[in-house]
Design a protein around this motif. Sequence first.
Motif, short mmCIF file in Angstrom:
data_model
loop_
_atom_site.label_atom_id
_atom_site.label_comp_id
_atom_site.label_asym_id
_atom_site.label_seq_id
_atom_site.Cartn_x
_atom_site.Cartn_y
_atom_site.Cartn_z
N GLY A 1 1.92 -5.52 -20.67
CA GLY A 1 1.56 -6.53 -21.15
C GLY A 1 1.91 -7.70 -20.84
N GLY A 2 3.47 -7.72 -20.51
CA GLY A 2 4.02 -8.91 -20.47
C GLY A 2 3.84 -9.30 -18.89
N THR A 3 3.77 -8.41 -17.71
CA THR A 3 3.71 -8.76 -16.50
C THR A 3 2.23 -9.31 -16.46
OG1 THR A 3 2.94 -6.66 -15.91
CG2 THR A 3 5.27 -7.05 -15.75
N ALA A 4 1.14 -9.03 -17.10
CA ALA A 4 -0.03 -9.09 -17.33
C ALA A 4 -0.25 -10.72 -17.36
CB ALA A 4 -1.03 -8.58 -18.07
N GLN A 5 0.87 -11.23 -17.91
CA GLN A 5 0.60 -12.83 -18.30
C GLN A 5 1.32 -13.58 -17.25
OE1 GLN A 5 2.68 -12.42 -22.30
NE2 GLN A 5 0.59 -12.58 -23.18
N ILE A 6 2.13 -13.10 -16.36
CA ILE A 6 2.66 -14.08 -15.35
C ILE A 6 2.06 -13.57 -14.09
CG2 ILE A 6 4.56 -14.44 -16.69
CD1 ILE A 6 6.00 -12.21 -15.02
N GLY A 7 1.11 -12.34 -13.82
CA GLY A 7 0.70 -11.85 -12.38
C GLY A 7 -0.50 -10.98 -12.87
N THR A 8 -0.74 -10.19 -11.66
CA THR A 8 -1.90 -9.26 -11.86
C THR A 8 -1.45 -7.97 -12.08
OG1 THR A 8 -3.23 -10.75 -10.71
CG2 THR A 8 -3.80 -8.47 -10.44
N ASN A 9 -1.95 -7.23 -12.87
CA ASN A 9 -1.51 -5.45 -12.87
C ASN A 9 -2.46 -4.86 -12.03
OD1 ASN A 9 0.81 -6.22 -14.45
ND2 ASN A 9 -0.42 -5.57 -16.57
N VAL A 10 -2.13 -4.24 -11.12
CA VAL A 10 -2.66 -3.20 -10.31
C VAL A 10 -2.87 -1.73 -10.94
CG1 VAL A 10 -3.26 -2.59 -7.85
CG2 VAL A 10 -2.41 -4.94 -8.43
N SER A 11 -3.93 -1.08 -10.73
CA SER A 11 -3.89 0.15 -11.06
C SER A 11 -4.10 1.21 -10.17
CB SER A 11 -5.07 0.34 -12.43
OG SER A 11 -4.92 1.92 -12.60
N VAL A 12 -3.04 1.55 -9.16
CA VAL A 12 -3.03 2.75 -8.26
C VAL A 12 -1.82 3.42 -8.66
CG1 VAL A 12 -4.20 0.98 -6.74
CG2 VAL A 12 -1.78 1.46 -6.78
N SER A 13 -1.76 4.63 -8.27
CA SER A 13 -0.75 5.60 -8.63
C SER A 13 0.12 6.17 -7.65
CB SER A 13 -1.30 6.82 -9.48
OG SER A 13 -2.24 7.41 -8.84
N SER A 14 -0.46 6.28 -6.46
CA SER A 14 0.08 7.11 -5.52
C SER A 14 0.93 6.02 -4.53
CB SER A 14 -0.74 8.00 -4.50
OG SER A 14 -1.53 7.18 -3.56
N ILE A 15 2.02 6.62 -3.95
CA ILE A 15 2.55 5.57 -2.99
C ILE A 15 1.92 5.16 -1.76
CG2 ILE A 15 4.75 5.64 -1.48
CD1 ILE A 15 6.28 7.18 -3.41
N GLU A 16 1.16 6.09 -1.33
CA GLU A 16 -0.04 5.72 -0.26
C GLU A 16 -0.84 4.77 -0.61
OE1 GLU A 16 -0.39 6.80 2.97
OE2 GLU A 16 1.64 7.40 2.97
N ASP A 17 -1.08 4.72 -1.80
CA ASP A 17 -2.21 3.83 -2.15
C ASP A 17 -1.34 2.20 -2.61
OD1 ASP A 17 -4.52 5.36 -2.23
OD2 ASP A 17 -4.46 5.73 -4.39
N MET A 18 -0.20 2.56 -3.01
CA MET A 18 0.75 1.13 -3.06
C MET A 18 0.90 0.67 -1.61
SD MET A 18 3.70 2.49 -5.74
CE MET A 18 3.14 3.55 -7.12
N LYS A 19 1.27 1.39 -0.57
CA LYS A 19 1.36 1.00 0.62
C LYS A 19 0.04 0.26 1.13
CE LYS A 19 0.16 3.51 4.08
NZ LYS A 19 -0.29 4.43 4.83
N ASP A 20 -1.07 1.08 0.89
CA ASP A 20 -2.37 0.43 1.31
C ASP A 20 -2.83 -0.90 0.97
OD1 ASP A 20 -2.84 2.57 3.04
OD2 ASP A 20 -4.17 3.54 1.63
N PHE A 21 -2.64 -1.02 -0.56
CA PHE A 21 -2.53 -2.39 -1.37
C PHE A 21 -1.69 -3.41 -0.94
CE2 PHE A 21 -1.37 -5.67 -4.39
CZ PHE A 21 -2.39 -5.92 -4.86
N ALA A 22 -0.47 -3.01 -0.26
CA ALA A 22 0.37 -4.12 0.26
C ALA A 22 0.16 -4.74 1.58
CB ALA A 22 1.96 -3.64 0.21
N LYS A 23 -0.49 -3.74 2.40
CA LYS A 23 -0.95 -4.08 3.73
C LYS A 23 -2.25 -5.11 3.72
CE LYS A 23 -1.30 -1.44 7.34
NZ LYS A 23 -1.48 -0.18 8.26
N GLU A 24 -3.10 -4.52 2.81
CA GLU A 24 -4.50 -5.07 2.84
C GLU A 24 -4.27 -6.48 2.21
OE1 GLU A 24 -7.26 -2.65 0.72
OE2 GLU A 24 -6.86 -0.99 2.20
N ASN A 25 -3.51 -6.69 1.36
CA ASN A 25 -3.31 -8.16 0.83
C ASN A 25 -2.12 -8.73 1.20
OD1 ASN A 25 -5.38 -8.09 -1.71
ND2 ASN A 25 -4.44 -5.92 -1.72
N LYS A 26 -1.55 -8.13 2.42
CA LYS A 26 -0.65 -9.34 3.18
C LYS A 26 0.49 -9.62 2.21
CE LYS A 26 -3.63 -10.49 6.68
NZ LYS A 26 -4.97 -9.93 6.40
#
Length: 427
Positions: A50-75
Amino acid sequence: MNNISQNSKLKTQILIIGSGGREHAIGWKFAEDFKQKGQDLELFFIPGNGGTAQIGTNVSVSSIEDMKDFAKENKIDLTFVGPEAELSEGIVDIFQKENLKVFGPHKSAAQLEASKAFAKDFMDKYGVKTAKYKNFQGPMLAIDYLKEQEYPIVVKASGLAAGKGVIICQDFEEAKQAVLEIMEDKTFGDAGNEVVIEEYLEGFEASILSFFNGKKIVPFVPAKDHKKIGEGETGLNTGGMGVIAPNPLFTEEHFKMFEEEIMEPTKCGLIKEGLEFSGVIFFGLMITTKGVYLLEYNLRMGDPETQTTLPLLENDLFEVVDKTIKGEDFELSFKNQHACCVVMVSGGYPGNYDKGFEIRGLENVTCPNFIAGAMLSGDEMVTSGGRVINIVGLGNTLDEAREKAYENIKKVHFDYEYYRNDIGVIQ
């Protein structure tokens, strides 16, 4: 996966992995520094709170592969990994294979936290000052060994146990019971496949965070953690009920011993073993009449030490992390002030507790405060974990910092709230 941000790259984008007060504090520090520079910053958190949602965007992914894909796609310009679980699963190796900039140890170095047996053998090999110990992979040999030992003694689950796999035993029967609970009853799950039995050290504890650039370890100010649920350090161990920094009991002489007998041998060992990385080393220390001993390594920012020390850090965090990753030289500078972090928890923690209670009064808090276990439900912040909020008082003296923390914590309320009143009281 859709791109969340199509903004111009004039805006720096940082991804922080984790969901606690530590991650909120890391995001807060980045945001404060960028605001001071007058530069644009976009923060993302996986999964956040709830605190991080007030200073940024919370992203709902769970696997490390999905985290990696998010980081790549959003540069993403930088990923900062908070929790030990993802580090021990090799998130850094996976990100680095894709040429993504990530701050943290690779999987092989993360073993220094993920396996207490591996860490103790490393300390022994490189002459890092630590308590006498022995590792066991079966309960019967461990129990036979315990028959010959002096008490009290410490029995530890070797694997990751969320800060709770350490039992101080006063006699043989207690120690035998601890071994059976860890290894046969699996009280801490697979963390108990191996145990470390260790000499008990009498003294006071200190925590030192540091940044490692693969060549040099640069320490933070020493902190003092308050682990027990009850005042006067009584009751069950928790993830931490509060922290003060700098630690008033830790002298310059202690710091010199730490540097010579723990920090430098650790650095030499990491380099000789080919375990260089850019990230955090957290030293959990015990200071005795015989000197300074290393209890454990963590390979990530401590919680709530992070929430306590980052408000004192004068450096720009992004610039320091960037230099660390590049293997460049840097120094850390801290305000000549004191910080006192008090943790508000749900009644019943660290055992069973209820959640979903509205948190009232946060808007009245006038010092740094970080959400640890709460989420936004509509416009309301509601409890969702055991450790709920960190309130951090700053002052020119420890008393002033304590006063500020407690003055502000009294403004915040939720059903069944609990906090210790003696954080920072030096016996």
